[in-house]
Write a protein that holds these residues in place. Structure first.
Motif, PDB file in Angstrom:
ATOM      1  N   PRO A   2      -0.785  18.860  37.051  1.00  0.00           N
ATOM      2  CA  PRO A   2      -0.536  17.966  35.778  1.00  0.00           C
ATOM      3  C   PRO A   2      -1.271  17.754  35.057  1.00  0.00           C
ATOM      4  CG  PRO A   2      -0.688  16.943  37.978  1.00  0.00           C
ATOM      5  CD  PRO A   2      -1.013  18.183  38.461  1.00  0.00           C
ATOM      6  N   THR A   3      -0.732  17.159  33.812  1.00  0.00           N
ATOM      7  CA  THR A   3      -1.943  16.232  32.867  1.00  0.00           C
ATOM      8  C   THR A   3      -2.762  15.894  33.520  1.00  0.00           C
ATOM      9  OG1 THR A   3       0.200  16.553  31.490  1.00  0.00           O
ATOM     10  CG2 THR A   3      -1.764  15.312  30.633  1.00  0.00           C
ATOM     11  N   LEU A   4      -4.010  16.012  32.868  1.00  0.00           N
ATOM     12  CA  LEU A   4      -5.229  15.213  33.345  1.00  0.00           C
ATOM     13  C   LEU A   4      -5.146  13.832  33.261  1.00  0.00           C
ATOM     14  CD1 LEU A   4      -8.085  17.334  31.650  1.00  0.00           C
ATOM     15  CD2 LEU A   4      -7.310  17.570  33.904  1.00  0.00           C
ATOM     16  N   ALA A   5      -4.366  13.257  32.369  1.00  0.00           N
ATOM     17  CA  ALA A   5      -4.088  11.650  32.265  1.00  0.00           C
ATOM     18  C   ALA A   5      -3.315  11.364  33.411  1.00  0.00           C
ATOM     19  CB  ALA A   5      -3.668  11.235  31.117  1.00  0.00           C
ATOM     20  N   LEU A   6      -2.576  12.079  34.104  1.00  0.00           N
ATOM     21  CA  LEU A   6      -1.640  11.636  35.075  1.00  0.00           C
ATOM     22  C   LEU A   6      -2.002  12.162  36.353  1.00  0.00           C
ATOM     23  CD1 LEU A   6       1.820  12.834  33.306  1.00  0.00           C
ATOM     24  CD2 LEU A   6       0.671  10.330  33.415  1.00  0.00           C
ATOM     25  N   SER A   7      -3.190  12.717  36.504  1.00  0.00           N
ATOM     26  CA  SER A   7      -3.701  13.149  37.655  1.00  0.00           C
ATOM     27  C   SER A   7      -4.469  12.069  38.578  1.00  0.00           C
ATOM     28  CB  SER A   7      -4.691  14.546  37.524  1.00  0.00           C
ATOM     29  OG  SER A   7      -4.028  15.554  36.836  1.00  0.00           O
ATOM     30  N   SER A   8      -4.245  12.152  39.857  1.00  0.00           N
ATOM     31  CA  SER A   8      -5.234  11.381  40.718  1.00  0.00           C
ATOM     32  C   SER A   8      -6.524  11.969  40.709  1.00  0.00           C
ATOM     33  CB  SER A   8      -4.661  11.350  41.965  1.00  0.00           C
ATOM     34  OG  SER A   8      -4.977  12.696  42.711  1.00  0.00           O
ATOM     35  N   PRO A   9      -7.579  10.843  40.945  1.00  0.00           N
ATOM     36  CA  PRO A   9      -9.148  11.264  41.223  1.00  0.00           C
ATOM     37  C   PRO A   9      -9.181  12.382  42.035  1.00  0.00           C
ATOM     38  CG  PRO A   9      -8.913   8.763  41.273  1.00  0.00           C
ATOM     39  CD  PRO A   9      -7.246   9.532  41.344  1.00  0.00           C
ATOM     40  N   LEU A  10      -8.516  12.640  43.156  1.00  0.00           N
ATOM     41  CA  LEU A  10      -8.686  13.673  44.235  1.00  0.00           C
ATOM     42  C   LEU A  10      -8.404  14.894  43.386  1.00  0.00           C
ATOM     43  CD1 LEU A  10      -7.510  12.396  47.405  1.00  0.00           C
ATOM     44  CD2 LEU A  10      -9.774  12.802  46.648  1.00  0.00           C
ATOM     45  N   GLU A  11      -7.107  14.977  42.793  1.00  0.00           N
ATOM     46  CA  GLU A  11      -6.657  16.080  41.835  1.00  0.00           C
ATOM     47  C   GLU A  11      -7.610  16.607  40.890  1.00  0.00           C
ATOM     48  OE1 GLU A  11      -1.892  15.535  42.310  1.00  0.00           O
ATOM     49  OE2 GLU A  11      -2.701  14.706  40.554  1.00  0.00           O
ATOM     50  N   LEU A  12      -8.388  15.574  40.310  1.00  0.00           N
ATOM     51  CA  LEU A  12      -9.180  15.975  39.197  1.00  0.00           C
ATOM     52  C   LEU A  12     -10.279  16.664  39.842  1.00  0.00           C
ATOM     53  CD1 LEU A  12      -8.893  12.802  36.847  1.00  0.00           C
ATOM     54  CD2 LEU A  12      -8.079  15.017  36.281  1.00  0.00           C
ATOM     55  N   LEU A  13     -10.983  15.883  40.997  1.00  0.00           N
ATOM     56  CA  LEU A  13     -12.179  16.494  41.691  1.00  0.00           C
ATOM     57  C   LEU A  13     -11.877  17.990  42.133  1.00  0.00           C
ATOM     58  CD1 LEU A  13     -13.548  13.362  43.579  1.00  0.00           C
ATOM     59  CD2 LEU A  13     -14.619  14.688  41.747  1.00  0.00           C
ATOM     60  N   ASP A  14     -10.698  18.248  42.635  1.00  0.00           N
ATOM     61  CA  ASP A  14     -10.358  19.612  43.264  1.00  0.00           C
ATOM     62  C   ASP A  14     -10.618  20.622  41.952  1.00  0.00           C
ATOM     63  OD1 ASP A  14     -10.085  19.032  45.759  1.00  0.00           O
ATOM     64  OD2 ASP A  14      -7.912  18.526  45.794  1.00  0.00           O
ATOM     65  N   GLU A  15      -9.842  20.088  40.708  1.00  0.00           N
ATOM     66  CA  GLU A  15      -9.759  20.966  39.585  1.00  0.00           C
ATOM     67  C   GLU A  15     -11.161  21.178  39.127  1.00  0.00           C
ATOM     68  OE1 GLU A  15      -8.214  23.180  36.706  1.00  0.00           O
ATOM     69  OE2 GLU A  15      -7.420  22.756  38.563  1.00  0.00           O
ATOM     70  N   LEU A  16     -12.288  20.062  39.112  1.00  0.00           N
ATOM     71  CA  LEU A  16     -13.373  20.338  38.663  1.00  0.00           C
ATOM     72  C   LEU A  16     -13.959  21.258  39.691  1.00  0.00           C
ATOM     73  CD1 LEU A  16     -15.683  19.275  36.833  1.00  0.00           C
ATOM     74  CD2 LEU A  16     -16.077  17.550  38.509  1.00  0.00           C
ATOM     75  N   LYS A  17     -13.941  21.264  40.948  1.00  0.00           N
ATOM     76  CA  LYS A  17     -14.786  22.241  41.792  1.00  0.00           C
ATOM     77  C   LYS A  17     -14.268  23.573  41.351  1.00  0.00           C
ATOM     78  CE  LYS A  17     -13.692  20.089  45.942  1.00  0.00           C
ATOM     79  NZ  LYS A  17     -13.521  19.879  46.957  1.00  0.00           N
ATOM     80  N   ARG A  18     -12.901  23.829  41.254  1.00  0.00           N
ATOM     81  CA  ARG A  18     -12.594  25.230  40.844  1.00  0.00           C
ATOM     82  C   ARG A  18     -13.087  25.769  39.499  1.00  0.00           C
ATOM     83  NH1 ARG A  18      -7.531  23.327  43.320  1.00  0.00           N
ATOM     84  NH2 ARG A  18      -6.891  22.491  41.101  1.00  0.00           N
ATOM     85  N   LYS A  19     -13.200  24.910  38.706  1.00  0.00           N
ATOM     86  CA  LYS A  19     -13.973  25.176  37.447  1.00  0.00           C
ATOM     87  C   LYS A  19     -15.221  25.459  37.493  1.00  0.00           C
ATOM     88  CE  LYS A  19      -9.942  24.568  34.751  1.00  0.00           C
ATOM     89  NZ  LYS A  19      -9.362  25.759  34.152  1.00  0.00           N
ATOM     90  N   VAL A  20     -16.237  24.560  38.039  1.00  0.00           N
ATOM     91  CA  VAL A  20     -17.271  24.892  38.504  1.00  0.00           C
ATOM     92  C   VAL A  20     -17.894  25.997  39.262  1.00  0.00           C
ATOM     93  CG1 VAL A  20     -19.455  24.028  39.475  1.00  0.00           C
ATOM     94  CG2 VAL A  20     -18.204  22.433  38.118  1.00  0.00           C
ATOM     95  N   ARG A  21     -16.871  26.446  40.106  1.00  0.00           N
ATOM     96  CA  ARG A  21     -16.889  27.625  40.813  1.00  0.00           C
ATOM     97  C   ARG A  21     -16.975  28.952  40.204  1.00  0.00           C
ATOM     98  NH1 ARG A  21     -16.836  28.221  46.484  1.00  0.00           N
ATOM     99  NH2 ARG A  21     -15.800  30.147  46.347  1.00  0.00           N
ATOM    100  N   ALA A  22     -15.680  28.820  39.329  1.00  0.00           N
ATOM    101  CA  ALA A  22     -15.598  29.797  38.314  1.00  0.00           C
ATOM    102  C   ALA A  22     -16.787  29.947  37.136  1.00  0.00           C
ATOM    103  CB  ALA A  22     -14.280  29.717  37.722  1.00  0.00           C
ATOM    104  N   LEU A  23     -17.181  28.844  36.761  1.00  0.00           N
ATOM    105  CA  LEU A  23     -18.401  28.995  35.995  1.00  0.00           C
ATOM    106  C   LEU A  23     -19.561  29.624  36.525  1.00  0.00           C
ATOM    107  CD1 LEU A  23     -19.742  28.180  33.145  1.00  0.00           C
ATOM    108  CD2 LEU A  23     -20.262  25.933  34.197  1.00  0.00           C
TER     109      LEU A  23
END
Length: 392
Positions: A2-23
């Protein structure tokens, strides 16, 4: 997600980990490309001294960043011998973990440094630890592991006997010239006095101290060779070149420009002129031509003064080297009929002089100022560039 503004902290952290691994997986792919360029000798084929210079112009990386990534690529990428045999990377475990996106460039730097002092069997353990911890903690773990493997450390060496004679060893090896010297204190102090001022880091200089000192030694050698000619800072006594507008000098207003780019108040210039030998250099809007013809390629003192007044240092875009560290380069090579005059000469430091002779960079004078066109692999449009650092 979902949109970042509507995401929970846990959802944001999961997405951040995926992005960092991809990077981090992408960073490993970058290292693989760098490793292939290094293996193929790409810098030499493009006319450059090394990949650091190539990346400075193509990727706009600072030399420190380039050296770090080249070193990591050499540790993590396989190599191929001249006979075509493949050799596994020096750190296969680290390479595999970074390829999976588990390790960052900072992890790799820590582990590569640590493994230089650890046996190869330790790689599995340090990689496993680094997968779970930040680089700083991994560095502490590696340090502790090295201590546990060798608690006694190296045996102390006997003090070296005091040198009795000045000794210099010279050797050619693999196209390089190796020097080793053992000198008395007086000679060493004299050498330090020559090298130290030239080895000071420039603004944004990313060279390590041994590299700066090596370049400084090369400049000392160049200065010594020029001391037998009539060039400025060579055969003549030490001089200070000042570029000044005659009307401003007469009216005692404004400032004058030194050859190192610094400005002097006009009152101070007038005072210096009271006790100085004045050698006037008349500059129009495009600089007066000073011509010594085709008879010789040697740059006389008067012509060099014109170049110093016009270029004020290395004319290559972005270079900060002052005039005394520069050589005069024939835009049209003297061997190809180029004249030895101001319209066919430009000041270049040693590094960029070599580059102009071995790459596809081109120079021309535009309205009396040196203009450079980069190779197409740097800029497909080959748009002209100048060096505004030395501009009056």
């Amino acid at each position: 997600m979902p949109t970042l503004a509507l995401s929970s902290p846990l959802e944001l952290l999961d997405e951040l980990k995926r992005k960092v691994r991809a990077l981090q997986r992408l960073q490993f792919q970058v290292l693989e490309i760098i490793g292939s360029l290094d293996q193929q000798g790409a810098a030499e084929s493009l006319g450059y001294k090394d990949l650091v210079e190539v990346f400075k112009h193509t990727l706009r990386w600072d030399p420190k960043v380039s050296r770090r990534r080249i070193k990591q690529a050499q540790a993590l990428c396989p190599t191929v011998t001249p006979t075509g045999s493949a050799i596994a990377p020096a750190l296969p475990g680290v390479a595999a973990a970074m390829a999976e996106g588990e390790l960052s460039e900072d992890h790799v730097e820590v582990l590569a440094e640590a493994m230089a002092a650890l046996p190869s069997v330790a790689e599995e353990h340090v990689v496993e630890y680094a997968r779970q911890h930040e680089p700083r903690s991994a560095k502490a773990f590696c340090k502790e592991l090295a201590y546990r493997l060798d608690q006694d450390g190296q045996e102390p060496k006997d003090p070296a006997p005091a040198p009795q004679k000045n000794v210099l060893r010279r050797q050619w090896r693999g196209g390089r010239y190796l020097l080793s010297a053992d000198l008395d204190a007086e000679t060493g102090a004299k050498l330090d006095a020559l090298i130290d001022p030239l080895a000071k880091p420039e603004p944004h200089d990313q060279r390590c101290a041994p590299e700066r000192e090596g370049d400084a030694l090369c400049e000392v050698i160049d200065l010594a060779l020029r001391a037998d000619s009539s060039r400025i800072h060579g055969g003549e006594r030490v001089q200070l070149t000042i570029t000044v507008d005659y009307d401003k000098l007469r009216e005692n207003i404004g400032t004058a420009l030194l050859d190192n780019g610094e400005h002097l108040p006009m009152a101070q210039v007038r005072k210096m002129a009271c006790d100085a030998g004045i050698i006037p250099t008349l500059l129009g809007s495009r600089s007066q031509i000073h011509d010594v013809g085709r008879k010789t390629r040697t740059i006389n003192a008067g012509l060099r003064r014109v170049l110093v007044a016009r270029d004020k240092g290395c004319a290559f875009p972005g270079c900060t080297r002052p005039p005394k560290h520069c050589e005069a380069h024939h835009i049209r090579f003297w061997s190809e009929g180029g004249k030895t005059n101001a319209d066919n000469l430009v000041l270049l430091c040693r590094r960029h002089h070599d580059l102009m002779h071995h790459s596809e960079w081109q120079i021309q004078l535009t309205e009396g100022l040196p203009t450079f066109r980069p190779p197409a692999f740097i800029d497909p449009h080959r748009r002209p560039r100048t060096n505004p650092i030395h501009a009056a």
